[in-house]
Design a protein around this motif. Structure first.
Motif, mmCIF file in Angstrom:
data_model
loop_
_atom_site.group_PDB
_atom_site.id
_atom_site.type_symbol
_atom_site.label_atom_id
_atom_site.label_comp_id
_atom_site.label_asym_id
_atom_site.label_seq_id
_atom_site.Cartn_x
_atom_site.Cartn_y
_atom_site.Cartn_z
ATOM 1 N N ALA A 209 0.817 -1.209 0.000
ATOM 2 C CA ALA A 209 0.000 0.000 0.000
ATOM 3 C C ALA A 209 0.854 1.262 0.000
ATOM 4 O O ALA A 209 0.590 2.210 -0.742
ATOM 5 N N VAL A 210 1.888 1.274 0.830
ATOM 6 C CA VAL A 210 2.753 2.452 0.904
ATOM 7 C C VAL A 210 3.474 2.688 -0.424
ATOM 8 O O VAL A 210 3.655 3.835 -0.851
ATOM 9 N N ARG A 217 -2.554 5.806 -2.961
ATOM 10 C CA ARG A 217 -1.957 5.368 -1.708
ATOM 11 C C ARG A 217 -2.871 5.549 -0.498
ATOM 12 O O ARG A 217 -2.995 4.647 0.337
ATOM 13 N N GLN A 218 -3.513 6.680 -0.382
ATOM 14 C CA GLN A 218 -4.347 6.908 0.797
ATOM 15 C C GLN A 218 -5.442 5.857 0.908
ATOM 16 O O GLN A 218 -5.670 5.293 1.993
ATOM 17 N N ALA A 219 -6.125 5.586 -0.196
ATOM 18 C CA ALA A 219 -7.194 4.585 -0.165
ATOM 19 C C ALA A 219 -6.646 3.192 0.110
ATOM 20 O O ALA A 219 -7.228 2.418 0.883
ATOM 21 N N ARG A 220 -5.512 2.875 -0.504
ATOM 22 C CA ARG A 220 -4.913 1.552 -0.299
ATOM 23 C C ARG A 220 -4.489 1.376 1.161
ATOM 24 O O ARG A 220 -4.680 0.307 1.755
ATOM 25 N N GLY A 255 6.619 6.388 -1.900
ATOM 26 C CA GLY A 255 7.141 5.796 -0.681
ATOM 27 C C GLY A 255 7.885 4.518 -0.988
ATOM 28 O O GLY A 255 7.551 3.796 -1.934
ATOM 29 N N VAL A 256 8.880 4.216 -0.181
ATOM 30 C CA VAL A 256 9.655 2.991 -0.362
ATOM 31 C C VAL A 256 9.994 2.407 1.003
ATOM 32 O O VAL A 256 10.338 3.146 1.934
ATOM 33 N N GLN A 257 9.841 1.093 1.122
ATOM 34 C CA GLN A 257 10.302 0.414 2.322
ATOM 35 C C GLN A 257 11.793 0.181 2.174
ATOM 36 O O GLN A 257 12.234 -0.500 1.265
#
Length: 278
Positions: A209-210, A217-220, A255-257
Motif C-alpha cells: 500500500a505504501v 496510496r491513501q485509499a490503499r 514511498g519505499v520500504q
C-alpha cells in the motif's frame, strides 16, 4: 530545491517492549537506524525535525505539540532496569516553528494547542540510535507533535497533509511507531523471534500500500487498516498511525520500504517518502 524527504521509523525493542533499542547494539535494526540517521544528517541536512510519536496521543479530535525550548525526557514505560530511567538525549525545541505548525493546522481546520512536553521514548530511544549525541548528533531543533487519540487513518493522513509545507524549508518530518506491534502476543512468546503469521502478512500488505501509486496510496493504506489481520497486528493502532501521517506529508512523492524484519509479534519496517538530495 528538493523538498525534504519524510521518514517512518520502527523504534521498538528486541524481544521485549521498547525502550531497549538504544541498548541492543547487536540487534539487526541498530545499524539500519544508524544509516538512516546519517542519511538525514549528512545528505538531507535538515533545518529542523518535526516528529510524531506513537506514544503521544492527545485528544480524539485535537492535536497537541511542544512549544517550549527546554524540556525533560518522559520515561513512559514501566518495569525496566533502573538505568533505563537515567537515559539522556540532548534536544531543544523551537517556539517559532511550533507557532508555524499551529498556524498550518489552523489553516487545515485542525484544532491544536501548544504546551510544554518533553520527548517520550518513542522519540528519544530510536533517535539515540539514529542521531547518537556524539557519533551523529542532530544539532537542529526538534518539535514533537501528537497523534489524535483515535484510530482513524484518514484523519492522520490529513494531519500529515496539513504540515507538508514544512518540507519546502528542508524540515524533515518523521513518524515513529512499529509496522506490527502486539505486546500481548509478545509476552506469550517471550524470547522467541519466530514471526507470528500476521506479522508477515500485515507488514507485506502495508508495504504494497505504501509503495502504491501516490494517487491511490491513501485509499490503499486505509484498506490495510481494515484487513482481517490488522487487529492482531495492532490491538490498538497507535503504533500504526504515524505511517499514515508520513504518507500524508509525502503528498505526490513515492514511498519505499528501505528495510524490514519480522520478529515475534513485531515488524520493523522503515520507510522513506521522497528523494534524497544528490
Amino acid at each position: 530545491m528538493t523538498r525534504a524527504p519524510v521518514y517512518f521509523f520502527s523504534h521498538g525493542g528486541a524481544y521485549q517492549p521498547q525502550p531497549d533499542v538504544q541498548y541492543k547494539t547487536e540487534h539487526p535494526v541498530y545499524p539500519v537506524l544508524q544509516a538512516i540517521g546519517k542519511e538525514i544528517t549528512q545528505k538531507v541536512k535538515p533545518k529542523a525535525v518535526v516528529v510524531f510519536s506513537a506514544h503521544w496521543q492527545a485528544e480524539p479530535n485535537e492535536i497537541h505539540l511542544n512549544n517550549a525550548v527546554n524540556t525533560d525526557l518522559i520515561y513512559d514505560f514501566y518495569g525496566f532496569p533502573p538505568e533505563f530511567y537515567k537515559a539522556t538525549y540532548p534536544h531543544r525545541g523551537d517556539p517559532a516553528l511550533a507557532s508555524r505548525i499551529l498556524a498550518l493546522l489552523a489553516s487545515a481546520g485542525i484544532p491544536a494547542r501548544g504546551m510544554k512536553r518533553g520527548p517520550d521514548h518513542g522519540v528519544f530511544s530510536g533517535f539515540h540510535v539514529a542521531f547518537h549525541p556524539t557519533l551523529n548528533p542532530l544539532n537542529v531543533p526538534l518539535v514533537q507533535v501528537s497523534l489524535y487519540n483515535n484510530e482513524d487513518p484518514d484523519a492522520h493522513h490529513r494531519l500529515g497533509q496539513a504540515v507538508a509545507a514544512l518540507r519546502d524549508d528542508n524540515i524533515v518530518i518523521i513518524g515513529t511507531g512499529m509496522t506490527v506491534h502486539n505486546l500481548g502476543d509478545l509476552r506469550k512468546t517471550w524470547g522467541d523471534p519466530t514471526p507470528m503469521p500476521y506479522a508477515v502478512s500485515f507488514d507485506k500488505a502495508l508495504k504494497e500500500a505504501v509503495e502504491a501509486d501516490p494517487k491511490e496510496r491513501q485509499a490503499r493504506m486505509a484498506e490495510v487498516a481494515r484487513r482481517p489481520d490488522a487487529r492482531r497486528a495492532h490491538p490498538w493502532m497507535d503504533h500504526l498511525m504515524p505511517v499514515y501521517i508520513a504518507a500524508g506529508a509525502a503528498g505526490e512523492d513515492e514511498g519505499v520500504q528501505t528495510w524490514t524484519l519480522h520478529e515475534g509479534a513485531f515488524a520493523w519496517a522503515q520507510y522513506r517518502f521522497g528523494d534524497i538530495p544528490e
